[in-house]
Design an enzyme around this catalytic site. Structure first.
Site, PDB file in Angstrom:
ATOM      1  N   ASP A 202       0.845  -1.203   0.000  1.00 47.56           N
ATOM      2  CA  ASP A 202       0.000   0.000   0.000  1.00 47.56           C
ATOM      3  C   ASP A 202       0.883   1.256   0.000  1.00 47.56           C
ATOM      4  O   ASP A 202       0.607   2.235  -0.697  1.00 47.56           O
ATOM      5  CB  ASP A 202      -0.909  -0.006   1.235  1.00 47.56           C
ATOM      6  CG  ASP A 202      -1.630  -1.333   1.380  1.00 47.56           C
ATOM      7  OD1 ASP A 202      -2.543  -1.584   0.589  1.00 47.56           O
ATOM      8  OD2 ASP A 202      -1.241  -2.122   2.263  1.00 47.56           O
TER       9      ASP A 202
ATOM     10  N   HIS B 134      -4.787  -3.347   6.088  1.00 48.50           N
ATOM     11  CA  HIS B 134      -4.574  -3.607   4.653  1.00 48.50           C
ATOM     12  C   HIS B 134      -5.942  -3.975   4.072  1.00 48.50           C
ATOM     13  O   HIS B 134      -6.273  -5.134   3.836  1.00 48.50           O
ATOM     14  CB  HIS B 134      -3.563  -4.741   4.459  1.00 48.50           C
ATOM     15  CG  HIS B 134      -3.415  -5.152   3.022  1.00 48.50           C
ATOM     16  ND1 HIS B 134      -2.946  -4.304   2.048  1.00 48.50           N
ATOM     17  CD2 HIS B 134      -3.673  -6.321   2.398  1.00 48.50           C
ATOM     18  CE1 HIS B 134      -2.934  -4.930   0.886  1.00 48.50           C
ATOM     19  NE2 HIS B 134      -3.375  -6.160   1.072  1.00 48.50           N
TER      20      HIS B 134
HETATM   21  P1  NAD Z   1      -2.017 -18.473  -4.652  1.00 49.32           P
HETATM   22  O1  NAD Z   1      -3.375 -19.115  -4.578  1.00 49.32           O
HETATM   23  O2  NAD Z   1      -1.380 -18.304  -5.971  1.00 49.32           O
HETATM   24  O3  NAD Z   1      -1.008 -19.292  -3.742  1.00 49.32           O
HETATM   25  C1  NAD Z   1      -1.306 -19.620  -2.432  1.00 49.32           C
HETATM   26  C2  NAD Z   1      -0.495 -20.867  -2.105  1.00 49.32           C
HETATM   27  O4  NAD Z   1      -0.614 -21.106  -0.716  1.00 49.32           O
HETATM   28  C3  NAD Z   1      -0.987 -22.142  -2.826  1.00 49.32           C
HETATM   29  O5  NAD Z   1       0.104 -22.744  -3.496  1.00 49.32           O
HETATM   30  C4  NAD Z   1      -1.528 -23.015  -1.694  1.00 49.32           C
HETATM   31  O6  NAD Z   1      -1.275 -24.405  -1.918  1.00 49.32           O
HETATM   32  C5  NAD Z   1      -0.704 -22.501  -0.521  1.00 49.32           C
HETATM   33  N1  NAD Z   1      -1.302 -22.719   0.792  1.00 49.32           N
HETATM   34  C6  NAD Z   1      -2.601 -22.651   1.139  1.00 49.32           C
HETATM   35  N2  NAD Z   1      -2.744 -22.958   2.438  1.00 49.32           N
HETATM   36  C7  NAD Z   1      -1.508 -23.177   2.921  1.00 49.32           C
HETATM   37  C8  NAD Z   1      -1.010 -23.549   4.205  1.00 49.32           C
HETATM   38  N3  NAD Z   1      -1.826 -23.746   5.235  1.00 49.32           N
HETATM   39  N4  NAD Z   1       0.321 -23.715   4.335  1.00 49.32           N
HETATM   40  C9  NAD Z   1       1.161 -23.549   3.305  1.00 49.32           C
HETATM   41  N5  NAD Z   1       0.741 -23.220   2.054  1.00 49.32           N
HETATM   42  C10 NAD Z   1      -0.584 -23.048   1.884  1.00 49.32           C
HETATM   43  O7  NAD Z   1      -2.134 -17.088  -3.868  1.00 49.32           O
HETATM   44  P2  NAD Z   1      -1.172 -15.816  -3.969  1.00 49.32           P
HETATM   45  O8  NAD Z   1      -1.621 -14.979  -5.103  1.00 49.32           O
HETATM   46  O9  NAD Z   1       0.235 -16.252  -3.906  1.00 49.32           O
HETATM   47  O10 NAD Z   1      -1.621 -15.034  -2.638  1.00 49.32           O
HETATM   48  C11 NAD Z   1      -1.375 -15.560  -1.368  1.00 49.32           C
HETATM   49  C12 NAD Z   1      -2.035 -14.686  -0.299  1.00 49.32           C
HETATM   50  O11 NAD Z   1      -1.427 -13.400  -0.253  1.00 49.32           O
HETATM   51  C13 NAD Z   1      -3.526 -14.432  -0.514  1.00 49.32           C
HETATM   52  O12 NAD Z   1      -4.221 -14.525   0.717  1.00 49.32           O
HETATM   53  C14 NAD Z   1      -3.571 -13.007  -1.041  1.00 49.32           C
HETATM   54  O13 NAD Z   1      -4.813 -12.386  -0.814  1.00 49.32           O
HETATM   55  C15 NAD Z   1      -2.463 -12.394  -0.218  1.00 49.32           C
HETATM   56  N6  NAD Z   1      -1.896 -11.118  -0.707  1.00 49.32           N
HETATM   57  C16 NAD Z   1      -1.574 -10.188   0.243  1.00 49.32           C
HETATM   58  C17 NAD Z   1      -1.007  -8.981  -0.142  1.00 49.32           C
HETATM   59  C18 NAD Z   1      -0.653  -7.925   0.872  1.00 49.32           C
HETATM   60  O14 NAD Z   1      -0.301  -6.806   0.465  1.00 49.32           O
HETATM   61  N7  NAD Z   1      -0.685  -8.186   2.172  1.00 49.32           N
HETATM   62  C19 NAD Z   1      -0.771  -8.734  -1.502  1.00 49.32           C
HETATM   63  C20 NAD Z   1      -1.098  -9.707  -2.427  1.00 49.32           C
HETATM   64  C21 NAD Z   1      -1.681 -10.912  -2.017  1.00 49.32           C
HETATM   65  C1  LMR Z   2      -3.568  -6.594  -2.788  1.00 50.31           C
HETATM   66  O1  LMR Z   2      -3.630  -5.572  -2.105  1.00 50.31           O
HETATM   67  O2  LMR Z   2      -3.289  -6.552  -4.010  1.00 50.31           O
HETATM   68  C2  LMR Z   2      -3.776  -7.944  -2.140  1.00 50.31           C
HETATM   69  O3  LMR Z   2      -4.124  -7.809  -0.793  1.00 50.31           O
HETATM   70  C3  LMR Z   2      -4.721  -8.799  -2.885  1.00 50.31           C
HETATM   71  C4  LMR Z   2      -6.146  -8.327  -2.744  1.00 50.31           C
HETATM   72  O4  LMR Z   2      -7.006  -9.147  -2.426  1.00 50.31           O
HETATM   73  O5  LMR Z   2      -6.410  -7.143  -2.943  1.00 50.31           O
END
Ligand code: NAD
Ligand code: LMR
Length: 346
Positions: free
Chosen positions: A179, A207
């Site tokens: 952010d 967030h």
């Molecule tokens: P994705 O679906 O591509 O990958 C998630 C992975 O996590 C999968 O491979 C799945 O098998 C694995 N997984 C699920 N449960 C698990 C567990 N208990 N232990 C270990 N591995 C596990 O998702 P992504 O695009 O990589 O996003 C992951 C997370 O990050 C999501 O919750 C998304 O919303 C979040 N995210 C947060 C931010 C932020 O700024 N904080 C930004 C982007 C995404």
């Molecule tokens: C983001 O900010 O891009 C991530 O937290 C993914 C989402 O769900 O917005």
């Protein structure tokens, strides 16, 4: 599965930038390593840009079908021949993954789909973080630094903190650096400068769409910039755009942000390990009561690095406009916290 034995030279006796001796190697655990963020993040962690000239041992923690995919990722990492890359372990076992870990990225969690809010993920994801926090408390290095990325990141981090016995609250953070970076990008584009010239951006709160990206203290080349940005642009465009950027990315790209999230996770952890003391960044961490935010709520604050740990920047005067927005996002965090409390997750 361990697919690579340590290969790089003995780095013992090296010093970090500040002349202090440090360990020759760093153990780094990443959950969700086979996911889309993991696929960007791992290549950056293996280069040395986060941990300096230390051998990096990577623990790729996955579940279910992700385990096989993570083995493929590990094979590709090996094929990339990074000089600083040590042992790569793929595991489903939390104790194996977190044992002696110095840095932990908790990414593994379900991402949201179009039309969902991040808090809608609490039911699916909240349960993941208690056992992970417990295992971190049991086996990670006592100085472990934890970054929660999986959403809803702040409240998931609060769950981790509640279970990670023996780990100080300040060692558990959630990611609002994305952010923060988004806010820098928007202002740089508006003013026609580069992000490197901007300093003291702040993201307060959750967030989520309620977050408050705040330019009150922002400087451009050391000079205050808030009065060059008109209030209508700030309230009607900048704040909602940054706060809802995640949803915008999902709408346009079709999937949730990944490379920018990985890049921000790199920024967060690099600054935590090797940052410039005194520089401001936005970090979500358990509140100590600063700025009236209830203790224990994992809230984003302006932070700076002091002796290798984040400290909340103190003494900022908060006007009515800021107060209102901070209170709104903190109220949402309290609601999320109450929900996980009612579910017995904290
Ligand atoms: P994705 O679906 O591509 O990958 C998630 C992975 O996590 C999968 O491979 C799945 O098998 C694995 N997984 C699920 N449960 C698990 C567990 N208990 N232990 C270990 N591995 C596990 O998702 P992504 O695009 O990589 O996003 C992951 C997370 O990050 C999501 O919750 C998304 O919303 C979040 N995210 C947060 C931010 C932020 O700024 N904080 C930004 C982007 C995404
Ligand atoms: C983001 O900010 O891009 C991530 O937290 C993914 C989402 O769900 O917005």
């Amino acid at each position: 599965m361990t697919i690579q034995e340590p290969t790089s030279a003995n780095l013992a006796g090296q010093t970090q930038g500040n002349g202090e001796p440090h360990n020759a190697e760093v153990n780094v655990a990443i959950t969700g390593a086979a996911g889309q963020i993991g696929y960007s993040l791992l290549w950056r962690l293996a280069t040395g840009e986060v941990f300096g000239e230390r051998r990096v041992n990577l623990r790729l923690i996955e579940v279910g079908e992700g385990v096989k995919a993570a083995q493929g990722v590990a094979m590709e990492l090996l094929d990339s021949a990074f000089p600083l890359l040590g042992q790569i372990t793929v595991t489903e076992d939390l104790h194996e993954g977190f044992r002696d870990a110095h840095a932990v990225f908790l990414v593994g969690a379900k991402p949201r789909q179009k039309g969902e809010e991040r808090s809608d993920l609490l039911a699916a994801n909240g349960g993941i973080f208690g056992p992970q926090g417990k295992a971190i408390g049991e086996v990670a290095s006592p100085d472990v630094r934890v970054l929660v990325v999986g959403n809803p990141a702040n409240t998931n981090a609060a769950i981790v903190a509640a279970h990670a016995e023996g780990i100080a609250p300040r060692q558990i953070t959630a990611m609002t650096r994305l952010d923060h970076n988004r806010a820098l990008g928007q202002v740089a584009e508006k003013l026609g400068g580069g992000v490197a010239e901007l300093d003291r951006m702040i993201v307060w709160g959750n967030h989520s769409a309620s977050q408050f990206p705040d330019v009150t203290e922002l400087t451009l080349k050391g000079k205050p910039v808030a009065d060059q940005l008109d209030q209508a642009w700030l309230t009607e465009e900048f704040i909602p755009r940054v706060a809802k950027r995640g949803a915008e990315i999902i709408e346009v790209r079709g999937r949730s942000s990944a490379a920018s999230a990985a890049s921000s996770a790199v920024d967060h952890m690099r600054d935590w390990f090797n940052g410039i003391e005194g520089e401001w960044v936005s970090v979500a961490l358990p509140s100590d009561g600063s700025y009236g935010v209830p203790e224990g709520i994992v809230c984003s604050f302006p932070c700076r690095l002091v002796d290798g740990q984040w400290e909340i920047v103190q003494g900022l005067s908060i006007n009515e406009f800021q107060r209102e927005r901070i209170e709104k996002t903190v109220a949402e965090l309290q609601e999320e916290f109450q929900t996980v409390k009612d579910q017995g997750l904290v």
